[in-house]
Design an enzyme around this catalytic site. Sequence first.
Site, mmCIF file in Angstrom:
data_model
loop_
_atom_site.group_PDB
_atom_site.id
_atom_site.type_symbol
_atom_site.label_atom_id
_atom_site.label_comp_id
_atom_site.label_asym_id
_atom_site.label_seq_id
_atom_site.Cartn_x
_atom_site.Cartn_y
_atom_site.Cartn_z
ATOM 1 N N ASP A 40 1.045 -1.241 0.254
ATOM 2 C CA ASP A 40 0.112 -0.200 0.093
ATOM 3 C C ASP A 40 0.934 1.576 0.029
ATOM 4 O OD1 ASP A 40 -2.643 -1.175 2.343
ATOM 5 O OD2 ASP A 40 -2.319 -2.072 0.130
ATOM 6 N N TYR A 43 2.143 1.857 -3.156
ATOM 7 C CA TYR A 43 0.409 2.923 -4.060
ATOM 8 C C TYR A 43 0.614 4.299 -3.424
ATOM 9 C CZ TYR A 43 -3.707 3.240 -5.241
ATOM 10 O OH TYR A 43 -5.114 3.532 -6.341
ATOM 11 N N GLU A 125 -11.045 5.434 18.318
ATOM 12 C CA GLU A 125 -11.293 3.835 17.589
ATOM 13 C C GLU A 125 -10.565 3.294 17.318
ATOM 14 O OE1 GLU A 125 -15.449 4.221 16.533
ATOM 15 O OE2 GLU A 125 -14.817 4.033 14.515
ATOM 16 N N LYS A 127 -8.686 1.786 13.865
ATOM 17 C CA LYS A 127 -8.521 2.267 12.207
ATOM 18 C C LYS A 127 -8.570 0.559 12.384
ATOM 19 C CE LYS A 127 -7.971 4.901 8.540
ATOM 20 N NZ LYS A 127 -7.342 2.997 7.271
ATOM 21 N N LYS A 325 -2.380 7.506 11.043
ATOM 22 C CA LYS A 325 -1.940 6.758 10.764
ATOM 23 C C LYS A 325 -0.224 5.650 11.356
ATOM 24 C CE LYS A 325 -2.909 5.301 6.889
ATOM 25 N NZ LYS A 325 -3.998 4.897 5.450
ATOM 26 N N CYS A 430 37.990 -16.458 5.531
ATOM 27 C CA CYS A 430 39.952 -17.149 5.579
ATOM 28 C C CYS A 430 39.900 -18.026 4.557
ATOM 29 C CB CYS A 430 40.043 -17.851 7.431
ATOM 30 S SG CYS A 430 38.844 -19.364 6.643
HETATM 31 O O1 D41 Z 1 -11.812 1.339 11.295
HETATM 32 C C1 D41 Z 1 -12.406 1.695 10.333
HETATM 33 N N1 D41 Z 1 -11.740 1.176 8.952
HETATM 34 C C2 D41 Z 1 -12.635 2.527 10.214
HETATM 35 C C3 D41 Z 1 -13.953 3.168 9.061
HETATM 36 C C4 D41 Z 1 -13.391 3.807 11.295
HETATM 37 N N2 D41 Z 1 -12.798 3.438 12.576
HETATM 38 N N3 D41 Z 1 -14.310 4.013 11.539
HETATM 39 C C5 D41 Z 1 -14.692 4.923 9.830
HETATM 40 N N4 D41 Z 1 -15.187 6.221 9.834
HETATM 41 C C6 D41 Z 1 -15.893 6.666 8.824
HETATM 42 C C7 D41 Z 1 -16.685 8.321 8.649
HETATM 43 C C8 D41 Z 1 -15.788 8.848 9.578
HETATM 44 C C9 D41 Z 1 -16.314 8.406 7.214
HETATM 45 C C10 D41 Z 1 -17.841 7.255 8.844
HETATM 46 C C11 D41 Z 1 -14.003 4.447 8.625
HETATM 47 C C12 D41 Z 1 -13.978 4.955 7.476
HETATM 48 N N5 D41 Z 1 -15.572 6.039 7.333
HETATM 49 C C13 D41 Z 1 -14.109 4.527 6.342
HETATM 50 N N6 D41 Z 1 -13.624 3.453 6.544
HETATM 51 C C14 D41 Z 1 -13.756 3.201 5.103
HETATM 52 C C15 D41 Z 1 -12.994 4.090 3.885
HETATM 53 C C16 D41 Z 1 -13.982 5.045 5.222
#
Ligand code: D41
Length: 712
Positions: A40, A43, A125, A127, A325, A430
């Site tokens: 990724d 990319y 929270e 990701k 991130k 050696c």
């Molecule tokens: O855990 C995630 N990948 C995650 C993705 C998350 N915890 N919260 C998210 N909240 C949103 C919004 C605020 C736009 C409703 C998201 C994503 N979006 C998201 N996942 C993929 C694209 C966007």
Amino acid sequence: MTSPAFGNPADALARARELRALIERWNHEYYVLDAPTVPDAEYDRAFRELQALEAEHPDAIAADSPTQRVGAAPAAAFGAVRHAIPMLSLNNAFDDDEVLAFDRRARELLGDLLTGDEPLEYCAELKYDGLALSLRYEQGRLVSAATRGDGATGEDVTANVRTIRAIPLRLQGQAPALLEVRGEALLFRADFERLNARQRAAGEREFVNPRNAAAGSLRQLDPAVTAARPLRFLAYGVGELDGGREPDTHSALLEWLLALGLPVGSQHRVLRGAQALLSFYREIQAQRQALPYEIDGVVYKVNRIAWHETLGFVARAPRFALAHKFPAEEAVTDLLDIEIQVGRTGVLTPVARLRPVFVGGTTVSNATLHNEDEIRRKGLLIGDAVVVRRAGDVIPEVLRPVLERRPAQGSGEFASRLRVFEMPRSCPVCGSAVVREEGEAAWRCVGGLYCSAQRKQALLHFAQRRAMDIEGLGERLVDQLVEGGLVRTPADLYRLDAATLAGLERMGEKSAARLIAAIERSRQTTLERFLVALGIRHVGEEVARQLAAEYHDLDPLIAEDWAARQAAKTEVQKENARRRSRAQELLPVPLEGVGPEITDSLQRFFAEPHNRQVIAELREAGVRWDAPRAAQGALLAGASFVLTGTLPTLSREQAAQRIRSHGGSVSASVSRRTTWVLAGEAAGSKLDKARELGVPVIDEPEFLRMIGEEPE
Ligand code: D41
């Protein structure tokens, strides 16, 4: 990320075209074929370069540029689903400043809604590194499911999602008339490992990582295949909602989803102010490897849902949320060369020399490749672009070559740029022969201590903390000592003088004197440490402890007939097997944890005249260990010591060892039974306690005189 500056618009256009073609191909591989060829990070880098180019040269933007849409169009095999409310993307932050700016901006936009300078409340929270899904529940029943697709239109994956046991087909309790749940489909690490083991056993292609496995599993044309894959789901939000009252805060929304029977990650937390967000980020980063699933960052959301609308959107991302991130754990770099390192036991280890690359939060320029089979298994060629991974504190690893970067075989470029790695037929240090023993993966140089690489490693091993504990005898110094011919065997260390040492690079008179003192001190050791220091194959601390406990001194170890000893042990074990079947009392097994591999190694080591010679020289140089129990000097017999603070020359371990070897004991806390407190610099509460109880306190010189050693 910077893009190369293209002063010339024609060059910029050409580069943009090239990047677009690359990105489109990667999109296809990723979204349609479920077979990505680049990490990724690679990319993202290309994507950002294209964005930057297009920003500089707006005329270079094509209507069909991948920057002009998000995600990819649904594969034709699945029906298209239009999301009633678009599935937005998240803005990313890669450093603290971007988080602070996000918080500042949100507070500015909320203006009067906030009182004074009270901190803004967020719900933070994890990701999850999966695949975004939308689930529609009508009257509490799952009616459809769609992937995110490009945010506006996704793929209808209802049939597959119905097979995922982590997703409830019916909601619990008071479900609204319509509820669209949004979340992430993912595989837990352990399930991913099991899935790959199964793929391997079936001769099928293995998945690169849990996320690709999740995507591949979800987008199966045959739902029976999806059903056999252990997919999970974690909810993080709500899309359409009808016939129910949405909670006031995001944290309450998550609790509500949980109460409806939907899986929700357990780590969300309500936090106030940007500093709290940054602490959360660091806390989660530290736990990252221990989580049962992969995450690629954390997400902050303004907790009060009514304010989400106030804050609005930029492009397709809301201003109420931010993804913070983690540094990418994988990156692409060049495998410049494969060099050979010769270890203490002569093992030849191939090491990848890499173009330095920032990955997992540090710059990586070397990585072990373990052995030649490993290189062949991964299909690496010198000159390849390779994927490097560094996760947490784990040592960096070369995962695989990026095959699409490899020019077609047979072309001139291939011949000139890429090379197959060949294990050398003789030791690169050696020149001795190398052998690969039956059943072993490694090639070994037979040069022994003739090989300067092995000699250096043997010296470092001899001096290490767990062995003779000669502080300050590091790699650079050993290199100089061996290369300058000053030291050939460990015994030579005890013949060094301060004047010689002071003449070496990076050595002053002071450090030379310190090193000489450390070498002096190391003469008094224990049999166990001495055995470790000798570097006998398979004899580590645990085996050394057993041998010392059984033999008490070195001479009986040297004199032992190890083959006979092993045979006797085998007899006892056979006899015990007979006794066990007759439920009779068992005989004690001699050297329980010392198997034939170890006794063979001991036999070979002590049979080698050179080794016996070095041992004799070490003893001549005054190296000695605590005498056998019977003859043990009882200078400190029955005395109980407590150590506190930093002693001027002895480490804690060295002091404790001396106390024990003279019959004393060491305990952790001061009591009326304590005989002496041995105190150094910055001694703390133990010293106070000693004074309170009237326990005598001594310093290092007094202690050394007590046991008949000369203080410095
Ligand atoms: O855990 C995630 N990948 C995650 C993705 C998350 N915890 N919260 C998210 N909240 C949103 C919004 C605020 C736009 C409703 C998201 C994503 N979006 C998201 N996942 C993929 C694209 C966007």
